[in-house]
Motif scaffolding. Sequence first.
Motif, PDB file in Angstrom:
ATOM      1  N   LYS A 147      76.300  62.509  44.023  1.00  0.00           N
ATOM      2  CA  LYS A 147      77.041  62.668  42.772  1.00  0.00           C
ATOM      3  C   LYS A 147      78.541  62.759  43.042  1.00  0.00           C
ATOM      4  O   LYS A 147      79.347  62.097  42.374  1.00  0.00           O
ATOM      5  CB  LYS A 147      76.553  63.912  42.028  1.00  0.00           C
ATOM      6  N   ALA A 148      78.942  63.564  44.021  1.00  0.00           N
ATOM      7  CA  ALA A 148      80.370  63.701  44.356  1.00  0.00           C
ATOM      8  C   ALA A 148      80.941  62.386  44.878  1.00  0.00           C
ATOM      9  O   ALA A 148      82.067  62.011  44.542  1.00  0.00           O
ATOM     10  CB  ALA A 148      80.562  64.812  45.385  1.00  0.00           C
ATOM     11  N   ILE A 149      80.158  61.679  45.672  1.00  0.00           N
ATOM     12  CA  ILE A 149      80.608  60.391  46.213  1.00  0.00           C
ATOM     13  C   ILE A 149      80.809  59.389  45.086  1.00  0.00           C
ATOM     14  O   ILE A 149      81.825  58.693  45.007  1.00  0.00           O
ATOM     15  CB  ILE A 149      79.598  59.872  47.261  1.00  0.00           C
ATOM     16  N   ARG A 150      79.858  59.332  44.183  1.00  0.00           N
ATOM     17  CA  ARG A 150      79.948  58.391  43.063  1.00  0.00           C
ATOM     18  C   ARG A 150      81.092  58.757  42.111  1.00  0.00           C
ATOM     19  O   ARG A 150      81.780  57.870  41.593  1.00  0.00           O
ATOM     20  CB  ARG A 150      78.614  58.308  42.336  1.00  0.00           C
ATOM     21  N   GLU A 151      81.323  60.032  41.898  1.00  0.00           N
ATOM     22  CA  GLU A 151      82.456  60.456  41.068  1.00  0.00           C
ATOM     23  C   GLU A 151      83.768  60.013  41.685  1.00  0.00           C
ATOM     24  O   GLU A 151      84.671  59.541  40.986  1.00  0.00           O
ATOM     25  CB  GLU A 151      82.450  61.983  40.890  1.00  0.00           C
ATOM     26  N   TRP A 152      83.888  60.178  42.992  1.00  0.00           N
ATOM     27  CA  TRP A 152      85.103  59.756  43.687  1.00  0.00           C
ATOM     28  C   TRP A 152      85.290  58.241  43.557  1.00  0.00           C
ATOM     29  O   TRP A 152      86.396  57.764  43.312  1.00  0.00           O
ATOM     30  CB  TRP A 152      85.045  60.188  45.149  1.00  0.00           C
ATOM     31  N   ALA A 153      84.200  57.492  43.696  1.00  0.00           N
ATOM     32  CA  ALA A 153      84.277  56.039  43.552  1.00  0.00           C
ATOM     33  C   ALA A 153      84.736  55.651  42.150  1.00  0.00           C
ATOM     34  O   ALA A 153      85.542  54.725  41.979  1.00  0.00           O
ATOM     35  CB  ALA A 153      82.923  55.404  43.870  1.00  0.00           C
ATOM     36  N   ARG A 154      84.256  56.373  41.137  1.00  0.00           N
ATOM     37  CA  ARG A 154      84.708  56.098  39.760  1.00  0.00           C
ATOM     38  C   ARG A 154      86.198  56.398  39.606  1.00  0.00           C
ATOM     39  O   ARG A 154      86.914  55.674  38.911  1.00  0.00           O
ATOM     40  CB  ARG A 154      83.880  56.888  38.760  1.00  0.00           C
TER      41      ARG A 154
END
Length: 165
Positions: A147-154
């Motif tokens: 979730k944190a990785i995907r948020e950063w990617a967004r």
Amino acid sequence: MKVLVTAASRHGSTREIVEWIAEELRAVGIDSDTADIKNVTDVADYDGVVIGSAIYVGQWLTEARDLIDHLSPELQDKHVWLFSSGLADAPAKDANGTPSLKSRMEQTGAQGHRHFPGKLDVLDLSLAERAAIMAARGKYGDNRDPKAIREWAREIGQALVGANV
């Protein structure tokens, strides 16, 4: 708008992070390629680049450091983000905050860096790697936070869209 996402990964878990980042960038409409870091020779076709590395003994893997050394002039003209993946404990984060990280940020003109906890599977590690992990009080298991990785990617995707790349 086109972005390359790549990372040095010894056992494959950092490579999975590359895929998660690229998926999120695609979800916000950014054309994203992934590549094995050993196959990246230039970034001329890309508006942005995300480069990462697994952390071992407090350092990025050689392949990632070499890529930055080789491409730093090209990267200065791109939108660049860096990430690290390693132990979930403070020792890895402290080690990752060394002057070498600051140097990589300057070399690439990176707009940001994120450290993500990694994944340690005892069966994948050599005896020397196990000893180093034990000395650093590393935690076995999958400590990654998709979730944190995907948020950063967004966030990266929003920055690129906002920059009208």
